[in-house]
Scaffold this motif. Structure first.
Motif, PDB file in Angstrom:
ATOM      1  N   ALA A  59      -0.091  15.347   5.876  1.00 16.53           N
ATOM      2  CA  ALA A  59       0.900  14.769   4.960  1.00 16.53           C
ATOM      3  C   ALA A  59       0.193  14.144   3.762  1.00 16.53           C
ATOM      4  N   ARG A  60       0.905  14.151   2.649  1.00 20.78           N
ATOM      5  CA  ARG A  60       0.408  13.585   1.400  1.00 20.78           C
ATOM      6  C   ARG A  60       1.589  12.903   0.712  1.00 20.78           C
ATOM      7  N   MET A  61       1.291  11.831  -0.044  1.00 22.87           N
ATOM      8  CA  MET A  61       2.372  11.102  -0.679  1.00 22.87           C
ATOM      9  C   MET A  61       1.844  10.379  -1.921  1.00 22.87           C
ATOM     10  N   ALA A  62       2.651  10.328  -2.966  1.00 20.37           N
ATOM     11  CA  ALA A  62       2.315   9.529  -4.147  1.00 20.37           C
ATOM     12  C   ALA A  62       2.695   8.086  -3.844  1.00 20.37           C
ATOM     13  N   MET A  63       1.745   7.181  -4.006  1.00 20.65           N
ATOM     14  CA  MET A  63       1.986   5.772  -3.694  1.00 20.65           C
ATOM     15  C   MET A  63       1.612   4.917  -4.895  1.00 20.65           C
ATOM     16  N   ILE A  64       2.270   3.793  -5.026  1.00 20.60           N
ATOM     17  CA  ILE A  64       2.009   2.867  -6.124  1.00 20.60           C
ATOM     18  C   ILE A  64       1.144   1.717  -5.610  1.00 20.60           C
ATOM     19  N   PHE A  65       0.019   1.519  -6.274  1.00 15.45           N
ATOM     20  CA  PHE A  65      -0.890   0.425  -5.959  1.00 15.45           C
ATOM     21  C   PHE A  65      -1.132  -0.362  -7.236  1.00 15.45           C
ATOM     22  N   ASP A  66      -1.617  -1.596  -7.095  1.00 15.66           N
ATOM     23  CA  ASP A  66      -1.993  -2.341  -8.289  1.00 15.66           C
ATOM     24  C   ASP A  66      -3.442  -2.020  -8.641  1.00 15.66           C
ATOM     25  N   ASP A  67      -3.844  -2.435  -9.842  1.00 18.57           N
ATOM     26  CA  ASP A  67      -5.161  -2.072 -10.367  1.00 18.57           C
ATOM     27  C   ASP A  67      -6.331  -2.809  -9.724  1.00 18.57           C
ATOM     28  N   CYS A  68      -6.115  -4.025  -9.219  1.00 20.93           N
ATOM     29  CA  CYS A  68      -7.273  -4.824  -8.845  1.00 20.93           C
ATOM     30  C   CYS A  68      -7.469  -5.012  -7.337  1.00 20.93           C
ATOM     31  N   ASN A  69      -6.502  -4.722  -6.514  1.00 15.40           N
ATOM     32  CA  ASN A  69      -6.651  -4.930  -5.075  1.00 15.40           C
ATOM     33  C   ASN A  69      -7.227  -3.699  -4.387  1.00 15.40           C
ATOM     34  N   LEU A  70      -8.001  -3.937  -3.368  1.00 12.46           N
ATOM     35  CA  LEU A  70      -8.518  -2.855  -2.526  1.00 12.46           C
ATOM     36  C   LEU A  70      -7.497  -2.589  -1.429  1.00 12.46           C
ATOM     37  N   HIS A  71      -7.452  -1.367  -0.934  1.00 12.88           N
ATOM     38  CA  HIS A  71      -6.526  -1.033   0.149  1.00 12.88           C
ATOM     39  C   HIS A  71      -7.163  -0.028   1.085  1.00 12.88           C
ATOM     40  N   THR A  72      -6.699  -0.049   2.307  1.00  8.94           N
ATOM     41  CA  THR A  72      -7.162   0.938   3.281  1.00  8.94           C
ATOM     42  C   THR A  72      -6.410   2.245   3.048  1.00  8.94           C
ATOM     43  N   PRO A  73      -6.937   3.352   3.541  1.00  9.98           N
ATOM     44  CA  PRO A  73      -6.182   4.601   3.422  1.00  9.98           C
ATOM     45  C   PRO A  73      -4.842   4.465   4.170  1.00  9.98           C
ATOM     46  N   PRO A  74      -3.760   4.981   3.594  1.00 13.17           N
ATOM     47  CA  PRO A  74      -2.474   4.900   4.277  1.00 13.17           C
ATOM     48  C   PRO A  74      -2.486   5.721   5.559  1.00 13.17           C
ATOM     49  N   GLU A  75      -1.792   5.227   6.571  1.00 10.05           N
ATOM     50  CA  GLU A  75      -1.726   5.946   7.843  1.00 10.05           C
ATOM     51  C   GLU A  75      -0.333   5.858   8.442  1.00 10.05           C
ATOM     52  N   PRO A  91       4.116   5.389   5.343  1.00 11.62           N
ATOM     53  CA  PRO A  91       2.782   4.995   5.830  1.00 11.62           C
ATOM     54  C   PRO A  91       2.502   3.504   5.645  1.00 11.62           C
ATOM     55  N   ARG A  92       1.607   3.001   6.485  1.00 13.06           N
ATOM     56  CA  ARG A  92       1.161   1.607   6.424  1.00 13.06           C
ATOM     57  C   ARG A  92      -0.247   1.576   5.842  1.00 13.06           C
ATOM     58  N   TYR A  93      -0.565   0.453   5.218  1.00 11.88           N
ATOM     59  CA  TYR A  93      -1.927   0.230   4.742  1.00 11.88           C
ATOM     60  C   TYR A  93      -2.146  -1.266   4.602  1.00 11.88           C
ATOM     61  N   ILE A  94      -3.407  -1.654   4.545  1.00  4.20           N
ATOM     62  CA  ILE A  94      -3.770  -3.059   4.378  1.00  4.20           C
ATOM     63  C   ILE A  94      -4.355  -3.212   2.975  1.00  4.20           C
ATOM     64  N   THR A  95      -4.009  -4.310   2.318  1.00  5.43           N
ATOM     65  CA  THR A  95      -4.498  -4.536   0.967  1.00  5.43           C
ATOM     66  C   THR A  95      -4.975  -5.976   0.800  1.00  5.43           C
ATOM     67  N   LEU A 112      -2.939  10.728   9.751  1.00  5.32           N
ATOM     68  CA  LEU A 112      -1.909  10.851  10.787  1.00  5.32           C
ATOM     69  C   LEU A 112      -2.507  10.771  12.177  1.00  5.32           C
ATOM     70  N   SER A 113      -1.742  10.205  13.093  1.00 10.67           N
ATOM     71  CA  SER A 113      -2.097  10.269  14.510  1.00 10.67           C
ATOM     72  C   SER A 113      -0.992  11.034  15.229  1.00 10.67           C
ATOM     73  N   ASN A 114      -1.322  11.580  16.389  1.00  7.74           N
ATOM     74  CA  ASN A 114      -0.410  12.447  17.162  1.00  7.74           C
ATOM     75  C   ASN A 114       0.000  13.665  16.342  1.00  7.74           C
ATOM     76  N   ASN A 115      -0.912  14.218  15.555  1.00  4.72           N
ATOM     77  CA  ASN A 115      -0.578  15.309  14.646  1.00  4.72           C
ATOM     78  C   ASN A 115      -1.168  16.668  15.035  1.00  4.72           C
ATOM     79  N   VAL A 116      -1.673  16.787  16.257  1.00  2.00           N
ATOM     80  CA  VAL A 116      -2.238  18.057  16.719  1.00  2.00           C
ATOM     81  C   VAL A 116      -1.348  18.598  17.841  1.00  2.00           C
TER      82      VAL A 116
END
Length: 151
Positions: A59-75, A91-95, A112-116
């Motif tokens: 899966a792939r998705m366009a997501m909106i993030f801010d310019d200065c915060n770091l984030h984990t890959p969405p899952e 998807p969830r992510y940490i920022t 993704l998990s459970n994707n096989v």
């Protein structure tokens, strides 16, 4: 989509099935999709070596993030509904929490998990994914170290 709304929809479908005395059968690909979701149906071709193949959902998705915060890959996790289809929620992510004003759009691959899945040409893989998400499948030789969900 929440688990409770999925249970309500499936209860309604089971009630309709019982009232029709079993004359209709709801298969995962015929089950209605909620408004915020899109249905993907992957019908696999008949192969002689199906036991040696597996299907990986991506899966792939366009997501909106801010310019200065770091984030984990969405899952996200593919969750199997009792009626047989799978659903894929936002998807969830940490920022980090720095204050900033600029926004940017990133197209992200969703981890993704459970994707096989095992390869089976007799039963399609049905996924209800959040509207903004693009979902596709990859067929590859079976990786014996991967645990696969039953489909």
């Amino acid at each position: 989509m929440t688990i409770s709304s999925t249970v309500l929809i499936e209860t309604f479908a089971a009630t309709l099935h019982a009232l029709s005395r079993g004359h209709t059968q709801t298969s995962p690909q015929d089950f209605p999709v909620e408004r915020a979701y899109r249905k993907y149906i992957f019908n696999l071709e008949k192969e002689e070596n199906e036991d040696e193949l597996e299907v990986v959902i991506h899966a792939r998705m366009a997501m909106i993030f801010d310019d200065c915060n770091l984030h984990t890959p969405p899952e996200s996790t593919l969750i199997k509904a009792p009626i047989g289809y799978h659903f894929l929620d936002r998807p969830r992510y940490i920022t980090t929490l720095k204050g900033c004003s600029g926004l940017k759009v990133e197209v992200c691959d969703i981890k993704l998990s459970n994707n096989v899945f095992r390869y089976c040409s007799e039963t399609p893989i049905v996924i209800h994914a959040i509207n903004d998400m693009h979902v596709w499948q990859e067929v590859r030789p079976k990786n014996l170290s991967t645990t696969m969900p039953s489909s």
